[in-house]
Design an enzyme around this catalytic site. Structure first.
Site, short mmCIF file in Angstrom:
data_model
loop_
_atom_site.label_atom_id
_atom_site.label_comp_id
_atom_site.label_asym_id
_atom_site.label_seq_id
_atom_site.Cartn_x
_atom_site.Cartn_y
_atom_site.Cartn_z
N CYS A 2 37.18 100.16 12.34
CA CYS A 2 38.02 100.22 11.11
C CYS A 2 37.61 101.09 9.95
CB CYS A 2 38.02 98.76 10.88
SG CYS A 2 38.72 97.69 12.32
N ARG A 27 39.23 106.71 11.61
CA ARG A 27 38.45 105.78 12.16
C ARG A 27 39.27 104.60 13.02
NH1 ARG A 27 33.23 105.22 9.71
NH2 ARG A 27 33.15 102.92 10.12
N TRP A 74 41.54 99.45 13.84
CA TRP A 74 41.29 99.81 15.23
C TRP A 74 41.37 98.15 16.22
CZ3 TRP A 74 37.60 99.71 19.36
CH2 TRP A 74 37.97 100.54 20.47
N ASN A 100 35.18 95.32 8.93
CA ASN A 100 34.95 96.18 10.08
C ASN A 100 33.77 95.74 10.94
OD1 ASN A 100 34.64 98.28 11.63
ND2 ASN A 100 33.51 99.74 10.14
N GLY A 101 33.99 95.46 12.23
CA GLY A 101 32.81 94.87 13.10
C GLY A 101 33.51 93.96 13.95
N GLU A 481 32.12 118.42 29.49
CA GLU A 481 32.47 118.32 27.74
C GLU A 481 33.78 119.04 27.87
OE1 GLU A 481 32.03 116.79 25.20
OE2 GLU A 481 32.95 118.25 23.75
N LYS A 485 36.99 116.94 26.33
CA LYS A 485 37.99 117.31 25.31
C LYS A 485 39.47 117.55 26.04
CE LYS A 485 36.00 117.47 22.17
NZ LYS A 485 35.03 116.62 22.71
N GLU A 488 40.70 113.85 26.29
CA GLU A 488 40.85 112.75 25.01
C GLU A 488 41.96 113.31 24.07
OE1 GLU A 488 37.45 112.27 22.40
OE2 GLU A 488 36.96 114.29 22.97
N HIS A 504 30.87 118.66 48.45
CA HIS A 504 30.64 117.31 48.65
C HIS A 504 31.62 116.38 48.55
CE1 HIS A 504 26.48 118.47 49.64
NE2 HIS A 504 26.51 119.15 48.49
N LYS A 603 37.16 107.51 15.70
CA LYS A 603 36.11 108.41 15.63
C LYS A 603 34.65 107.83 15.40
CE LYS A 603 34.49 112.42 14.63
NZ LYS A 603 34.36 113.69 15.59
C1 AGP Z 1 33.73 113.01 21.41
O1 AGP Z 1 34.91 114.03 21.44
C2 AGP Z 1 34.35 111.72 21.24
N1 AGP Z 1 35.21 111.50 20.08
C3 AGP Z 1 33.17 110.61 21.32
O2 AGP Z 1 32.86 110.74 22.90
C4 AGP Z 1 31.99 110.63 20.52
O3 AGP Z 1 31.13 111.83 21.04
C5 AGP Z 1 30.93 109.45 20.69
O4 AGP Z 1 31.74 108.50 20.49
C6 AGP Z 1 29.85 109.54 20.11
O5 AGP Z 1 30.02 109.46 18.86
P1 AGP Z 1 28.98 109.56 17.70
O6 AGP Z 1 28.27 111.02 18.10
O7 AGP Z 1 29.34 109.45 16.43
O8 AGP Z 1 27.63 108.77 18.39
#
Ligand code: AGP
Length: 608
Positions: A2, A27, A74, A100-101, A481, A485, A488, A504, A603
């Site tokens: 949040c 966020r 969030w 937030n939390g 990775e 990308k 997500e 395999h 984020k």
């Molecule tokens: C990456 O594109 C994602 N948004 C997510 O996997 C992110 O890398 C992960 O949540 C870790 O976040 P951080 O690097 O802030 O710890």
């Protein structure tokens, strides 16, 4: 998770709060709300959806108060509905709270309060804070918040307003970031700097179990045990421009194109070219132990985990150190036995990822030393490590991490060269590695100049429901990775796989409707990759090849070819990830996804 933003000063709070919320929208953005204090009343509005929905709700309304709090949510407890949106209030509607939390003991508190006749209006954990503050309020808001939060188990970054106490906001934190901004005509508080950096660069970070009373002229800090604290303001290195779009359609694209500069920022002032030895000032406090270290554990989540996976191969190549990489969310529950003088390296853009923080704390209990590679200065992870290296990459606003991934690879490589040069890496090897690193920004720029070509490839395949990414050794984490990308931000299903694993099982998936991104630079396993590509080709699977410039053999073998400049094997990942980022971006664009704020994501994942 949040986003929190507060203001108390001489200006109208509403525009400042809405502007701040927009900066924090990455966020979390399934609902939002605002409470602005005016003489004897509170202007209180909430809305489901993005901030623009709240703006529509309050546009044109006379909201003139100069003290206010606002929140973008969030959802963790309770659906994203208006009744669950923050701020939350007590029964008399005098106390207004944003949070937030996660409150872990909220059910027991809620039961106790309900027995006393308190009526809850939401499904959230946060609402218990409003009622607890009311229960403890006898005229002093700071004291009421302090007593209330002392009963809370879990994490919080909160701000509290009282309808009848003008010009005063009480904030408190444990485990969720909360930063106070000292402005010219008033003071701010927020979950992160980007919400207020246009108005002030003088900030004070609250530490865990601290609270503060903020008025337009003063900030007084204490612990939850009421011990007063004196803390100097620090200057933020980011500028307002850093959080602007600068003409790009999305922050993600801006940040992809920032990557040449990002690499320079990661290396700036850290290269001793003559001796081939990087200079990393942030690790000086632990250098005597670190240079003798022969066992490192990299812990992280998501994209940061994949940068750690590349780092393991780089350390293997350049040092005598045994490196393991662990998903923080798994690592924290493992029975940990470390060899003496083990170092943990926490990789984190936000520096607030709950799983990574928890894993670090568990490793600390088991005797490991803690290093951090973090982007956000003074973030929770940065402050809990013994030493660390900042990315200096500026804010990364797009939820999908791009420039930070490349920055993390750059810094891990510098660290490996530094340690290697105190082990078996020769001066020549060190100088050669640094020289190759200095060429990377221009090499990344040359790939970015091919963005239109990559967009055309995305146009061919963006309607495919399943993609496969393949790589070996350094390129295996890039395959994972690249798949992340794509998943997500475009919501296309994609898998990243070690190419050697094809036989395999995954090869059963190959079909003309499933594109495979084969990452095959001219490195030590190139020939093996070519065999995998031929296996796919013989089953009529379309192939997008990422390969070294001039590799005509590969170009002829694949359906679409993206070329990257030649570099050293262990530096190729910094180049091969760029086409993967752009493929994901353009697919998402063509599918009209909300690229900077993909559904269900946030984020900074500050909850477990
Ligand atoms: C990456 O594109 C994602 N948004 C997510 O996997 C992110 O890398 C992960 O949540 C870790 O976040 P951080 O690097 O802030 O710890």
């Amino acid at each position: 998770m949040c986003g929190i933003v507060c203001y108390v000063g001489n200006s109208k709070a509403k525009p400042l709060l809405i502007e701040g919320l927009k900066r924090l929208e990455y966020r979390g953005y399934d609902s939002s709300g605002i409470a602005v204090q005016d003489t004897g009343r509170m202007d209180y509005y909430r809305a489901v959806g993005k901030i623009v929905e709240l703006e529509k709700r309050i546009n044109g309304l006379e909201i003139n108060g100069t003290t206010g709090i606002a929140h973008t949510r969030w959802a963790t407890h309770g659906e994203p509905t208006e009744k669950n949106a923050h701020p939350h209030r007590d029964m008399e509607e005098k106390i207004y709270v944003i949070h937030n939390g996660i409150i872990e003991n909220y059910q027991s508190i809620k039961k106790r309060l309900e027995k006393k006749g308190v009526i809850f209006r939401s499904d959230t954990d946060t609402e218990v804070i409003a009622h607890l503050v009311a229960e403890n309020f006898t005229g002093n808001l700071n004291e009421a918040v302090r007593k209330a939060m002392s009963q809370i188990e879990g994490t919080f970054g909160i701000a509290v307003l009282h309808k009848d106490i003008p010009g005063q906001i009480v904030v408190a934190r444990r485990g969720s970031p909360l930063i106070i901004g000292l402005g010219e005509d008033g003071n701010f508080a927020a979950s992160d700097v980007s919400a207020m950096v246009r108005h002030t660069k003088n900030v004070i970070h609250l530490n865990d179990n601290e609270l503060a009373t903020i008025t337009k002229d003063d900030v007084s800090i204490s612990t939850l045990q009421a011990t007063a604290i004196k803390r100097e303001a620090e200057r933020v290195e980011w500028s307002a421009e850093d959080v602007e779009l600068d003409g790009f359609p999305h922050y993600m694209l801006k940040e992809i194109f920032e990557q040449p500069e990002t690499i320079k920022n990661a290396m700036r002032g850290r290269l001793d070219k003559g001796e081939g030895v990087p200079r990393l000032g942030g690790i000086i406090p632990v250098w005597d132990k670190l240079k003798e270290c022969r066992h490192i554990v990299i812990i992280a989540c998501g994209t940061s985990y994949y940068s750690g996976c590349v780092g393991r191969y780089v350390f293997e190549k350049l040092t005598e150190i045994d490196v393991q990489v662990e998903l923080a969310s798994e690592f924290r529950y493992r029975k940990l036995n470390f060899p003496p003088n083990t170092f943990i390296i926490s990789m984190s853009q936000s520096g607030e990822t709950a799983d990574t923080l928890a894993a670090m704390r568990e490793a600390r209990r088991k005797g490991a030393h803690l290093l951090g590679i973090v982007n956000v200065v003074d973030s929770s992870i940065a402050r809990e490590t013994d030493a660390g290296i900042y990315n200096h990459a500026g804010p990364e606003i797009g939820v999908a991490s791009t420039k930070i991934f490349i920055s993390q690879l750059t810094i891990l490589t510098l660290l490996a060269i530094l340690l290697g040069r105190h082990q078996n890496l020769s001066l020549t090897e060190g100088v050669e590695a640094i020289r190759a690193m200095e060429a990377l920004p221009d090499q990344v720029q040359s790939i970015l100049s091919k963005a239109n070509h990559i967009e055309a490839i995305a146009a061919k395949y963006h309607d495919k429901s399943n993609w496969l990414f393949l790589g070996r050794k350094y390129q295996f984490p890039i395959a994972m990775e690249g798949a992340l990308k794509l998943k997500e931000i475009s919501y296309i299903h994609a898998e990243g796989y070690a190419a050697g694993e094809m036989k395999h099982g995954p090869i059963a998936l190959i079909n003309p409707q499933m594109p495979t991104v084969a990452i095959a630079p001219k490195d030590s396993l190139y020939d093996k990759m070519i065999s995998n590509i031929q296996e796919i080709k013989s089953r009529r699977g379309p192939i997008i090849g990422i390969g070294t410039e001039g590799d005509t053999a590969l170009k002829e073998m694949v359906d679409d070819f993206i070329e990257i400049p030649q570099t050293l094997d262990f530096l190729y990942p910094i180049l091969t990830v760029v086409p993967c980022q752009l493929l994901a971006y353009y697919c998402a664009l063509m599918l009209k996804r909300d690229i900077d704020r993909p559904r269900n994501l946030a984020k900074s994942v500050t909850v477990e």
